[in-house]
Design an enzyme around this catalytic site. Structure first.
Site, PDB file in Angstrom:
ATOM      1  N   GLY A 234       0.960  -1.111   0.009  1.00  0.00           N
ATOM      2  CA  GLY A 234       0.172  -0.024   0.152  1.00  0.00           C
ATOM      3  C   GLY A 234       0.817   1.164  -0.086  1.00  0.00           C
ATOM      4  N   ASN A 235       0.110   2.579   0.362  1.00  0.00           N
ATOM      5  CA  ASN A 235       1.180   3.535   0.277  1.00  0.00           C
ATOM      6  C   ASN A 235       0.532   4.707   1.445  1.00  0.00           C
ATOM      7  OD1 ASN A 235      -1.116   5.528  -0.656  1.00  0.00           O
ATOM      8  ND2 ASN A 235      -0.958   4.055  -2.484  1.00  0.00           N
ATOM      9  N   ARG A 236       1.178   5.575   1.768  1.00  0.00           N
ATOM     10  CA  ARG A 236       0.829   6.330   2.951  1.00  0.00           C
ATOM     11  C   ARG A 236      -0.146   7.408   2.738  1.00  0.00           C
ATOM     12  NH1 ARG A 236       6.624   8.155   4.766  1.00  0.00           N
ATOM     13  NH2 ARG A 236       5.560   9.028   6.107  1.00  0.00           N
ATOM     14  N   SER A 237      -0.958   7.346   1.795  1.00  0.00           N
ATOM     15  CA  SER A 237      -1.975   8.609   1.392  1.00  0.00           C
ATOM     16  C   SER A 237      -3.188   8.182   2.700  1.00  0.00           C
ATOM     17  CB  SER A 237      -2.586   8.181   0.033  1.00  0.00           C
ATOM     18  OG  SER A 237      -3.568   9.480  -0.278  1.00  0.00           O
TER      19      SER A 237
ATOM     20  N   ALA B   1      -4.116   7.915  -4.316  1.00  0.00           N
ATOM     21  CA  ALA B   1      -2.591   7.479  -4.643  1.00  0.00           C
ATOM     22  C   ALA B   1      -2.934   5.957  -5.121  1.00  0.00           C
ATOM     23  CB  ALA B   1      -1.927   7.596  -3.348  1.00  0.00           C
TER      24      ALA B   1
END
Ligand code: CTP
Length: 410
Positions: free
Chosen positions: A208-211, A279
């Site tokens: 995943g990502n940090r958005s 994102a």
């Protein structure tokens, strides 16, 4: 945003130093404009060091820059704290014999005034009358606090606490920005994707990502306030953020890029404005294990990734007549190319109408409440900037939505 902090000559001037600090820490640009008498209480070096900007009081310094007009014109908000009885009278009379009063006369931004004076002065009919007139003209006059004054006496007239003044001033700005956008999107459909997609590796792990989705959610709220019918595709946004949204926004929760793509396709087919703030994971694991993956002795692990579709590219490809498509770009830049240059290249490459560019170099922004963005528009000759916005994500979103809405309805 660009905030002008006017400081007038009262003992509470020292408290304004704390106001500068709070505003700067929230990411705002602060231009302090003291009066001559304010400098007798707190000197120019203090204001210059705290704000990082030059300080002047009269209209005859740097005449070539026409500062007595420019400062007011460029301001997003003018805050005067403390405001003496004398300064209230001068502003009411429309006097413009120093930089602060000239700035107040030239600005079209909201003006917030925090008076501080002795109780007798505050209750004097002249001051009472000045406050009534200023309020009737749309100046936001904060009630002074009650408490200890300069000498041994106490009563109404004390400058409220710096944080209270800042909160009030920012809420005035937010309200004014929302008002300017209100009704602008009436009858329009806005689709926003926000958050970050997650690609499962197995039933308990994902890439995943940090958005956080805070900014996209705030955009959805701003579009709703501007009168639009709003659908928000929420890719893993925390439920507390979603719970704070106004009712009436159609929320579609998704996890993976494939799920997001299907909602985007369906919604974009009916939307006047499409905002891709999510994102999106560019890759996903080629295989997803049906059970929790186990360690294999001391061996490392190689995961094969396959590319996800570019959702935005698909939307641009199938753009409806008159539809405005907005992309987002969070860039860190590289040693060769600045983040701003990368954003300009991206809007040309992606062919979306607008691009909201976020400089995330040095870990700025993700998960924070403040942000700094630039809105770019695609023209025949390349990218042009429509505005820079810095500050609380909610405030910035109102300004960004206002910019998008004005561009879309033009
Ligand atoms: N985006 C998308 N689908 C993807 C990747 C990105 O729709 N698979 C959208 C994002 O929602 C955003 C815009 O494209 O609005 C730019 O996202 P970004 O990740 O910066 O773009 P990439 O195409 O991944 O660009 P690069 O990897 O070259 O920086």
């Amino acid at each position: 945003m660009n905030i002008v902090l006017g400081v007038t000559g009262g003992i509470a001037a020292y408290k304004a130093a704390h106001i500068v600090r709070i505003l700067k820490e929230a990411g705002h640009s602060v231009r302090v404009v003291p009066t001559e008498s304010a400098l007798r209480f707190v000197g120019a070096p203090t204001w210059e060091a705290l704000s990082g900007q030059a300080v002047q009081t009269d209209v005859f310094t740097r005449v070539e820059d026409v500062e007595h007009v420019l400062i007011g014109q460029e301001a997003d908000l003018v805050l005067i704290a403390p405001a003496t009885a004398d300064s209230l009278a001068r502003i009411r009379a429309g006097i413009a014999d120093d930089l602060l009063t000239a700035t107040v006369l030239t600005t079209t931004a909201p003006v917030v005034v925090a008076p501080a004076m002795h109780t007798e002065m505050w209750f004097n009919p002249a001051t009472v009358d000045n406050v009534i007139v200023l309020r009737s003209r749309g100046v936001h006059v904060l009630e002074p606090a009650s408490g200890r004054l300069t000498g041994a006496d106490s009563g109404p007239g004390r400058l409220p606490e710096p944080q209270e003044i800042v909160d009030f001033a920012l809420s005035v700005h937010r309200e004014a920005a929302a008002q300017s956008a209100s009704g602008l999107l009436a009858g329009r459909r806005v689709f926003i994707s926000a958050g970050g997609t997650r690609e499962p590796l197995d039933p308990v792990r994902f890439l995943g990502n940090r958005s956080s989705g805070k900014q996209g959610a705030a955009l959805a709220a701003a579009a709703h306030r501007a009168g639009a019918e709003v659908c928000l595709a929420s890719a893993n946004i925390d439920s507390s953020i979603l719970a704070s949204l106004p009712t009436g926004i159609d929320i579609r929760e998704v996890e993976t890029t494939a799920q997001l793509e299907s909602v985007c396709r369906e919604q974009a087919a009916q939307a006047d404005i499409v905002i891709m703030a999510a994102a999106v994971a560019d890759y996903r694991p080629a295989q997803t294990a049906g059970h929790k993956m186990k360690k294999d002795g001391d061996a490392g692990l190689t995961i094969e990734l396959v590319q996800n579709p570019d959702i935005l590219a698909g939307l641009v490809e199938n753009r409806r007549e008159g539809q405005t498509i907005v992309g987002f770009a969070a860039e860190t830049g590289s040693p060769e190319t600045s983040a701003a240059e990368m954003a300009r290249q991206k809007i040309v490459r992606k062919r979306c109408d607008l691009l909201v560019f976020n400089d995330v170099s040095g870990g700025k922004t993700f998960g924070h409440d403040t942000t700094s963005v630039e809105v770019l528009a695609l023209t025949d000759t390349g990218a042009v900037g429509l505005g820079d916005f810095t500050g609380d994500k909610a405030d910035v979103s109102v300004s960004v939505m206002d910019t998008i809405a004005k561009h879309a309805v033009e």
